[in-house]
Design a protein around this motif. Structure first.
Motif, PDB file in Angstrom:
ATOM      1  N   ASP A   1      -6.415 -16.638  -4.030  1.00 58.78           N
ATOM      2  CA  ASP A   1      -4.971 -16.596  -4.287  1.00 58.78           C
ATOM      3  C   ASP A   1      -4.224 -16.191  -3.018  1.00 58.78           C
ATOM      4  O   ASP A   1      -3.200 -16.791  -2.662  1.00 58.78           O
ATOM      5  N   ILE A   2      -4.716 -15.165  -2.358  1.00 57.09           N
ATOM      6  CA  ILE A   2      -4.061 -14.675  -1.143  1.00 57.09           C
ATOM      7  C   ILE A   2      -4.073 -15.749  -0.048  1.00 57.09           C
ATOM      8  O   ILE A   2      -3.106 -15.925   0.691  1.00 57.09           O
ATOM      9  N   LYS A   3      -5.157 -16.495   0.036  1.00 58.95           N
ATOM     10  CA  LYS A   3      -5.252 -17.555   1.051  1.00 58.95           C
ATOM     11  C   LYS A   3      -4.203 -18.639   0.849  1.00 58.95           C
ATOM     12  O   LYS A   3      -3.850 -19.362   1.787  1.00 58.95           O
ATOM     13  N   ALA A   4      -3.688 -18.755  -0.384  1.00 62.94           N
ATOM     14  CA  ALA A   4      -2.710 -19.805  -0.694  1.00 62.94           C
ATOM     15  C   ALA A   4      -1.264 -19.354  -0.519  1.00 62.94           C
ATOM     16  O   ALA A   4      -0.339 -20.146  -0.691  1.00 62.94           O
ATOM     17  N   VAL A   5      -1.061 -18.091  -0.157  1.00 65.23           N
ATOM     18  CA  VAL A   5       0.295 -17.550  -0.021  1.00 65.23           C
ATOM     19  C   VAL A   5       1.028 -18.220   1.143  1.00 65.23           C
ATOM     20  O   VAL A   5       0.445 -18.468   2.202  1.00 65.23           O
ATOM     21  N   LYS A   6       2.325 -18.493   0.926  1.00 65.41           N
ATOM     22  CA  LYS A   6       3.110 -19.210   1.933  1.00 65.41           C
ATOM     23  C   LYS A   6       4.292 -18.409   2.475  1.00 65.41           C
ATOM     24  O   LYS A   6       5.038 -18.918   3.316  1.00 65.41           O
ATOM     25  N   VAL A   7       4.505 -17.193   1.990  1.00 72.32           N
ATOM     26  CA  VAL A   7       5.665 -16.406   2.420  1.00 72.32           C
ATOM     27  C   VAL A   7       5.207 -15.045   2.935  1.00 72.32           C
ATOM     28  O   VAL A   7       4.091 -14.599   2.632  1.00 72.32           O
ATOM     29  N   PRO A   8       6.042 -14.369   3.715  1.00 73.05           N
ATOM     30  CA  PRO A   8       5.695 -13.026   4.180  1.00 73.05           C
ATOM     31  C   PRO A   8       5.321 -12.118   3.008  1.00 73.05           C
ATOM     32  O   PRO A   8       6.031 -12.074   2.002  1.00 73.05           O
ATOM     33  N   ILE A   9       4.204 -11.399   3.154  1.00 70.55           N
ATOM     34  CA  ILE A   9       3.699 -10.630   2.031  1.00 70.55           C
ATOM     35  C   ILE A   9       3.192  -9.264   2.488  1.00 70.55           C
ATOM     36  O   ILE A   9       2.539  -9.146   3.532  1.00 70.55           O
ATOM     37  N   SER A  10       3.512  -8.251   1.707  1.00 69.58           N
ATOM     38  CA  SER A  10       3.063  -6.879   1.959  1.00 69.58           C
ATOM     39  C   SER A  10       2.225  -6.421   0.778  1.00 69.58           C
ATOM     40  O   SER A  10       2.612  -6.604  -0.378  1.00 69.58           O
ATOM     41  N   ILE A  11       1.074  -5.825   1.063  1.00 68.03           N
ATOM     42  CA  ILE A  11       0.192  -5.310   0.017  1.00 68.03           C
ATOM     43  C   ILE A  11       0.038  -3.811   0.209  1.00 68.03           C
ATOM     44  O   ILE A  11      -0.393  -3.351   1.277  1.00 68.03           O
ATOM     45  N   LEU A  12       0.396  -3.050  -0.820  1.00 68.10           N
ATOM     46  CA  LEU A  12       0.315  -1.594  -0.785  1.00 68.10           C
ATOM     47  C   LEU A  12      -0.796  -1.164  -1.733  1.00 68.10           C
ATOM     48  O   LEU A  12      -0.640  -1.232  -2.954  1.00 68.10           O
ATOM     49  N   GLY A  13      -1.919  -0.758  -1.179  1.00 70.32           N
ATOM     50  CA  GLY A  13      -3.077  -0.402  -1.984  1.00 70.32           C
ATOM     51  C   GLY A  13      -3.280   1.094  -2.080  1.00 70.32           C
ATOM     52  O   GLY A  13      -2.686   1.882  -1.348  1.00 70.32           O
ATOM     53  N   ALA A  14      -4.161   1.485  -3.001  1.00 76.68           N
ATOM     54  CA  ALA A  14      -4.483   2.894  -3.222  1.00 76.68           C
ATOM     55  C   ALA A  14      -5.936   3.156  -2.845  1.00 76.68           C
ATOM     56  O   ALA A  14      -6.810   2.312  -3.059  1.00 76.68           O
ATOM     57  N   GLU A  15      -6.186   4.336  -2.324  1.00 73.70           N
ATOM     58  CA  GLU A  15      -7.558   4.691  -1.969  1.00 73.70           C
ATOM     59  C   GLU A  15      -8.448   4.803  -3.208  1.00 73.70           C
ATOM     60  O   GLU A  15      -9.625   4.445  -3.173  1.00 73.70           O
ATOM     61  N   ILE A  16      -7.862   5.269  -4.316  1.00 78.21           N
ATOM     62  CA  ILE A  16      -8.623   5.484  -5.547  1.00 78.21           C
ATOM     63  C   ILE A  16      -8.157   4.450  -6.564  1.00 78.21           C
ATOM     64  O   ILE A  16      -7.187   4.659  -7.299  1.00 78.21           O
ATOM     65  N   ASP A  17      -8.822   3.315  -6.578  1.00 76.39           N
ATOM     66  CA  ASP A  17      -8.322   2.219  -7.408  1.00 76.39           C
ATOM     67  C   ASP A  17      -9.476   1.319  -7.848  1.00 76.39           C
ATOM     68  O   ASP A  17     -10.084   0.627  -7.032  1.00 76.39           O
ATOM     69  N   GLN A  18      -9.772   1.326  -9.130  1.00 73.18           N
ATOM     70  CA  GLN A  18     -10.820   0.461  -9.659  1.00 73.18           C
ATOM     71  C   GLN A  18     -10.362  -0.988  -9.760  1.00 73.18           C
ATOM     72  O   GLN A  18     -11.182  -1.911  -9.776  1.00 73.18           O
TER      73      GLN A  18
END
Length: 241
Positions: A159-176
């Motif tokens: 899905d991410i490989k198909a993205v066409k616009v500027p994108i920001s991903i905010l992840g968590a260290e503790i995340d299942q």
């Protein structure tokens, strides 16, 4: 399948929270905040707890204060997920079957169409947890100008490989749901797409849902949530013009 973290720290919903108001947009009840005359709009796609979550509306108000018209649609038609009192997840699979991302993707396109018909010229979208899947689908097309995904779930590296616009991903260290090693895979996939501007950040010592399901009485939780909000807002300021 969604894990227990998707349901942790459920908010106390409040239909009157926020400084905006609720009205129909694109056929959906939506929390609207900010100037309706703005040509720049942001759509916030909630997690499973829906659009009446006070912290989500507070974030919408914060984004609106920067000059955006902000829309938080009720994609669940008054039926957000309500965890059982015993804390079990027995009811979640059934709820998810009736509230899948496919329907929300069709609905959000109606909301975006309504915004464009009102003269909005540039649109960004942010998705939280399961809402991130909806925003990823938008980011694959020409529906929006920028995307933000906070503690995302239910999508893949493809899905991410198909993205066409500027994108920001905010992840968590503790995340299942999207552990750091998966977020790193997203980052690598985006790094290979030099034509797409991207930003990936993993926040230490926080769990899934921390941007909108934090305890307002916990100063440290508020601080790290506000850091994420700042990153989200800066991304939209820079890319939704």
């Amino acid at each position: 399948m969604a894990g227990p973290q998707c349901c942790s720290n459920p908010p106390t919903l409040n239909p009157t929270s926020g400084s905006g108001h609720v009205e129909k947009l694109g056929g959906l009840d939506s929390y609207l905040t900010g100037s309706p005359d703005s040509k720049l709009a942001i759509v916030l796609v909630s997690d499973i707890f829906g659009y009446e979550a006070p912290n989500l509306r507070k974030l919408a108000d914060k984004v609106a204060a920067a000059g955006f018209f902000v829309v938080v649609p009720d994609f669940f038609y008054g039926d957000p997920y309500v965890p059982p009192a015993d804390g079990s997840l027995d009811s979640l699979p059934t709820w998810l079957k009736g509230h899948g991302p496919e329907k929300r993707f069709e609905d959000v396109k109606l909301v975006i169409g309504a915004l464009k018909s009102q003269g909005v010229s540039s649109i960004g979208a942010a998705g939280f947890s399961l809402g991130a899947k909806v925003v990823v689908e938008l980011a694959k097309g020409d529906f929006i100008q920028a995307a933000v995904l906070a503690h995302p779930s239910l999508f893949t590296v493809d899905d991410i490989k198909a993205v066409k616009v500027p994108i920001s991903i905010l992840g968590a260290e503790i995340d299942q749901m999207s552990p750091p090693e998966v977020v790193k895979q997203f980052e690598e996939a985006l790094a290979a797409k030099s034509e797409i501007k991207s930003h990936v950040k993993i926040f230490p010592k926080v769990s899934h849902g921390w941007t909108v399901r934090y305890d307002v009485s916990d100063k440290e939780a508020v601080k790290v949530a506000e850091e994420a909000h700042k990153d989200l807002l800066e991304w939209f300021v820079n890319h939704v013009r």
